[in-house]
Design a protein around this motif. Structure first.
Motif, PDB file in Angstrom:
ATOM      1  N   VAL A  82       0.863  -1.194   0.000  1.00  0.00           N
ATOM      2  CA  VAL A  82       0.000   0.000   0.000  1.00  0.00           C
ATOM      3  C   VAL A  82       0.894   1.236   0.000  1.00  0.00           C
ATOM      4  O   VAL A  82       1.517   1.561   1.013  1.00  0.00           O
ATOM      5  CB  VAL A  82      -0.943   0.028   1.223  1.00  0.00           C
ATOM      6  N   PRO A  83       0.995   1.948  -1.124  1.00  0.00           N
ATOM      7  CA  PRO A  83       1.854   3.145  -1.166  1.00  0.00           C
ATOM      8  C   PRO A  83       1.233   4.284  -0.368  1.00  0.00           C
ATOM      9  O   PRO A  83       0.046   4.587  -0.513  1.00  0.00           O
ATOM     10  CB  PRO A  83       1.918   3.480  -2.665  1.00  0.00           C
ATOM     11  N   GLU A  84       2.033   4.905   0.455  1.00  0.00           N
ATOM     12  CA  GLU A  84       1.552   5.989   1.315  1.00  0.00           C
ATOM     13  C   GLU A  84       0.972   7.137   0.498  1.00  0.00           C
ATOM     14  O   GLU A  84      -0.036   7.743   0.875  1.00  0.00           O
ATOM     15  CB  GLU A  84       2.714   6.485   2.184  1.00  0.00           C
ATOM     16  N   GLN A  85       1.586   7.450  -0.632  1.00  0.00           N
ATOM     17  CA  GLN A  85       1.164   8.584  -1.439  1.00  0.00           C
ATOM     18  C   GLN A  85      -0.229   8.387  -2.044  1.00  0.00           C
ATOM     19  O   GLN A  85      -0.904   9.359  -2.401  1.00  0.00           O
ATOM     20  CB  GLN A  85       2.179   8.847  -2.567  1.00  0.00           C
ATOM     21  N   GLY A  86      -0.658   7.143  -2.171  1.00  0.00           N
ATOM     22  CA  GLY A  86      -1.945   6.884  -2.806  1.00  0.00           C
ATOM     23  C   GLY A  86      -3.120   6.836  -1.847  1.00  0.00           C
ATOM     24  O   GLY A  86      -4.262   6.684  -2.276  1.00  0.00           O
ATOM     25  N   VAL A  87      -2.859   6.978  -0.552  1.00  0.00           N
ATOM     26  CA  VAL A  87      -3.923   6.912   0.454  1.00  0.00           C
ATOM     27  C   VAL A  87      -4.333   8.325   0.838  1.00  0.00           C
ATOM     28  O   VAL A  87      -3.517   9.108   1.342  1.00  0.00           O
ATOM     29  CB  VAL A  87      -3.456   6.134   1.702  1.00  0.00           C
ATOM     30  N   SER A  88      -5.580   8.672   0.573  1.00  0.00           N
ATOM     31  CA  SER A  88      -6.045  10.040   0.853  1.00  0.00           C
ATOM     32  C   SER A  88      -6.595  10.195   2.260  1.00  0.00           C
ATOM     33  O   SER A  88      -6.636  11.308   2.788  1.00  0.00           O
ATOM     34  CB  SER A  88      -7.120  10.448  -0.164  1.00  0.00           C
ATOM     35  N   ARG A  89      -7.039   9.107   2.865  1.00  0.00           N
ATOM     36  CA  ARG A  89      -7.553   9.187   4.234  1.00  0.00           C
ATOM     37  C   ARG A  89      -7.335   7.848   4.930  1.00  0.00           C
ATOM     38  O   ARG A  89      -7.682   6.807   4.405  1.00  0.00           O
ATOM     39  CB  ARG A  89      -9.039   9.547   4.242  1.00  0.00           C
ATOM     40  N   ASN A  90      -6.745   7.928   6.132  1.00  0.00           N
ATOM     41  CA  ASN A  90      -6.473   6.701   6.877  1.00  0.00           C
ATOM     42  C   ASN A  90      -6.321   7.064   8.353  1.00  0.00           C
ATOM     43  O   ASN A  90      -5.280   7.572   8.772  1.00  0.00           O
ATOM     44  CB  ASN A  90      -5.184   6.051   6.361  1.00  0.00           C
ATOM     45  N   THR A  91      -7.373   6.856   9.130  1.00  0.00           N
ATOM     46  CA  THR A  91      -7.315   7.195  10.548  1.00  0.00           C
ATOM     47  C   THR A  91      -7.799   6.024  11.395  1.00  0.00           C
ATOM     48  O   THR A  91      -8.630   5.230  10.964  1.00  0.00           O
ATOM     49  CB  THR A  91      -8.178   8.423  10.877  1.00  0.00           C
ATOM     50  N   ILE A  92      -7.256   5.955  12.596  1.00  0.00           N
ATOM     51  CA  ILE A  92      -7.648   4.950  13.572  1.00  0.00           C
ATOM     52  C   ILE A  92      -8.239   5.689  14.772  1.00  0.00           C
ATOM     53  O   ILE A  92      -7.610   6.608  15.322  1.00  0.00           O
ATOM     54  CB  ILE A  92      -6.443   4.109  14.026  1.00  0.00           C
TER      55      ILE A  92
ATOM     56  N   ALA B  32      -5.470   8.517  15.607  1.00  0.00           N
ATOM     57  CA  ALA B  32      -4.146   8.452  14.987  1.00  0.00           C
ATOM     58  C   ALA B  32      -4.278   8.339  13.484  1.00  0.00           C
ATOM     59  O   ALA B  32      -5.167   7.658  12.964  1.00  0.00           O
ATOM     60  CB  ALA B  32      -3.369   7.252  15.540  1.00  0.00           C
ATOM     61  N   GLY B  33      -3.365   9.023  12.789  1.00  0.00           N
ATOM     62  CA  GLY B  33      -3.349   8.932  11.333  1.00  0.00           C
ATOM     63  C   GLY B  33      -2.652  10.121  10.708  1.00  0.00           C
ATOM     64  O   GLY B  33      -2.465  11.159  11.349  1.00  0.00           O
TER      65      GLY B  33
ATOM     66  N   PHE C  43       2.018  13.027  11.069  1.00  0.00           N
ATOM     67  CA  PHE C  43       1.262  11.940  11.693  1.00  0.00           C
ATOM     68  C   PHE C  43       0.686  12.481  12.991  1.00  0.00           C
ATOM     69  O   PHE C  43       1.415  12.922  13.884  1.00  0.00           O
ATOM     70  CB  PHE C  43       2.124  10.711  11.960  1.00  0.00           C
ATOM     71  N   ILE C  44      -0.635  12.465  13.077  1.00  0.00           N
ATOM     72  CA  ILE C  44      -1.327  12.996  14.244  1.00  0.00           C
ATOM     73  C   ILE C  44      -1.561  11.853  15.228  1.00  0.00           C
ATOM     74  O   ILE C  44      -2.157  10.826  14.872  1.00  0.00           O
ATOM     75  CB  ILE C  44      -2.671  13.631  13.833  1.00  0.00           C
ATOM     76  N   PHE C  45      -1.070  12.032  16.442  1.00  0.00           N
ATOM     77  CA  PHE C  45      -1.314  11.052  17.502  1.00  0.00           C
ATOM     78  C   PHE C  45      -1.902  11.806  18.690  1.00  0.00           C
ATOM     79  O   PHE C  45      -1.225  12.528  19.392  1.00  0.00           O
ATOM     80  CB  PHE C  45      -0.039  10.321  17.902  1.00  0.00           C
ATOM     81  N   ASP C  46      -3.194  11.624  18.868  1.00  0.00           N
ATOM     82  CA  ASP C  46      -3.983  12.389  19.839  1.00  0.00           C
ATOM     83  C   ASP C  46      -4.532  11.411  20.877  1.00  0.00           C
ATOM     84  O   ASP C  46      -5.343  10.547  20.552  1.00  0.00           O
ATOM     85  CB  ASP C  46      -5.116  13.096  19.085  1.00  0.00           C
ATOM     86  N   GLN C  47      -4.047  11.546  22.105  1.00  0.00           N
ATOM     87  CA  GLN C  47      -4.565  10.662  23.146  1.00  0.00           C
ATOM     88  C   GLN C  47      -5.220  11.480  24.258  1.00  0.00           C
ATOM     89  O   GLN C  47      -4.644  12.416  24.781  1.00  0.00           O
ATOM     90  CB  GLN C  47      -3.486   9.733  23.704  1.00  0.00           C
ATOM     91  N   ASP C  48      -6.448  11.102  24.564  1.00  0.00           N
ATOM     92  CA  ASP C  48      -7.259  11.759  25.587  1.00  0.00           C
ATOM     93  C   ASP C  48      -7.504  10.741  26.694  1.00  0.00           C
ATOM     94  O   ASP C  48      -8.310   9.827  26.539  1.00  0.00           O
ATOM     95  CB  ASP C  48      -8.578  12.243  24.975  1.00  0.00           C
ATOM     96  N   LEU C  49      -6.793  10.899  27.808  1.00  0.00           N
ATOM     97  CA  LEU C  49      -6.938   9.996  28.934  1.00  0.00           C
ATOM     98  C   LEU C  49      -7.883  10.638  29.947  1.00  0.00           C
ATOM     99  O   LEU C  49      -7.778  11.835  30.223  1.00  0.00           O
ATOM    100  CB  LEU C  49      -5.588   9.727  29.598  1.00  0.00           C
TER     101      LEU C  49
ATOM    102  N   PHE D 187       2.265   6.342  24.349  1.00  0.00           N
ATOM    103  CA  PHE D 187       2.961   7.009  23.238  1.00  0.00           C
ATOM    104  C   PHE D 187       4.191   6.210  22.818  1.00  0.00           C
ATOM    105  O   PHE D 187       4.412   5.977  21.616  1.00  0.00           O
ATOM    106  CB  PHE D 187       3.366   8.425  23.635  1.00  0.00           C
ATOM    107  N   ARG D 188       5.002   5.783  23.789  1.00  0.00           N
ATOM    108  CA  ARG D 188       6.219   5.038  23.441  1.00  0.00           C
ATOM    109  C   ARG D 188       5.866   3.711  22.774  1.00  0.00           C
ATOM    110  O   ARG D 188       6.583   3.237  21.889  1.00  0.00           O
ATOM    111  CB  ARG D 188       7.060   4.791  24.705  1.00  0.00           C
ATOM    112  N   GLY D 189       4.736   3.131  23.173  1.00  0.00           N
ATOM    113  CA  GLY D 189       4.305   1.895  22.546  1.00  0.00           C
ATOM    114  C   GLY D 189       3.778   2.084  21.136  1.00  0.00           C
ATOM    115  O   GLY D 189       3.629   1.118  20.388  1.00  0.00           O
ATOM    116  N   ALA D 190       3.506   3.335  20.767  1.00  0.00           N
ATOM    117  CA  ALA D 190       2.962   3.625  19.439  1.00  0.00           C
ATOM    118  C   ALA D 190       4.035   3.937  18.411  1.00  0.00           C
ATOM    119  O   ALA D 190       3.757   3.950  17.210  1.00  0.00           O
ATOM    120  CB  ALA D 190       1.993   4.806  19.523  1.00  0.00           C
TER     121      ALA D 190
END
Length: 264
Positions: free
Chosen positions: A161-171, A187-188, A204-210, A236-239
């Protein structure tokens, strides 16, 4: 998913904001009156005052009064306290360490508790918003699949899966974690817009709300925040991979002071 490595500080952290918010049953006095006594208590630390009116965004047709949001900021704007009839929050855009953050929170939280005497908190949250920039870290050309662990990448973790070809990918996920806490993670890759300007770099957005929710006694709030904070770094370190960890230049491993918030 949860790292067991000891906590460290990064010379090139990718934290854009850290936000602490404590929600409580509505206090009408805050909505009805100017919080002059609260301002006097924190003005030496947060001298800049702004007042905003915000319309409730509940999608209902019933007309509601605007929510008054009182903001108190440091002279350079890097620290902001927001007070409404339903929450108090502290936002930092130049996070250094937990002890520094707790020291900035101590006076506003103590003043709020003393003046308004809130009922048990309904929700206590800590949010860590990371915008990971390959450009800033000298990692241009390195795919996110070498920087972020597969569980946060979705299809981008696949070699074909080429990164450049993915327009939206979030978890997006929410789950229970230890200590009676929960965490929401978003995350995404994406572009970041600040004000009216959109950064052209894909970060790369990594947003954690504890958070903890329920009836949390006021005198437990410092311990609750410490418990939430203790779990932020392992997530975060595990990600991230060792490649990204090293690129952010971990400076030192250290033991933080427990119960850094002295308010309670």
């Amino acid at each position: 998913m949860f790292s067991t490595e000891k906590r460290c500080r990064y010379a090139q952290p990718q934290l854009a904001e850290v936000i602490c918010q404590l929600r409580f049953p509505e206090i009408l006095t805050i909505q009805a009156n100017v919080p002059a006594e609260f301002q006097d208590a924190i003005r030496d630390q947060f001298p800049i005052y702004l007042r905003r009116q915000e319309l409730p965004g509940n999608g209902q047709l019933v007309k509601k009064e605007p929510v008054i949001n009182h903001q108190f900021a440091t002279a350079d704007g890097t620290w902001r306290v927001n007070l409404t009839s339903k929450f108090i929050s502290l936002t930092c855009s130049k996070y250094i360490c937990w002890e520094d953050f707790a020291a900035h929170l101590d006076k506003p939280l103590a003043a709020f508790i003393q003046i308004y005497k809130p009922a048990p908190f309904e929700r206590i949250g800590l949010r860590y918003l990371n915008f990971i920039s390959r450009y800033q870290l000298g990692l241009e050309g390195i795919p996110f699949s070498q920087l972020i662990q597969p569980c946060y990448l979705g299809p981008l973790a696949e070699e074909d899966v080429p990164e450049q070809g993915v327009s939206r990918n979030t978890i997006d996920c929410e789950m229970a974690i230890r200590g009676g806490c929960r965490v929401k993670i978003h995350a995404g890759p994406g572009k970041v817009k600040r004000g009216t300007r959109e950064d052209p770099e894909i970060k790369f957005i990594f947003d954690q709300d504890l958070f903890m929710s329920g009836n949390i006694p006021v005198n437990y709030s410092a311990g609750a925040l410490q418990t939430l904070h203790d779990q932020a770094y392992p997530i975060f370190r595990g990600a991230i991979t060792d490649c990204l960890h090293k690129a952010m230049n971990p400076e030192m491993i250290y033991n933080e002071t427990k119960a850094a918030i002295k308010t309670l």
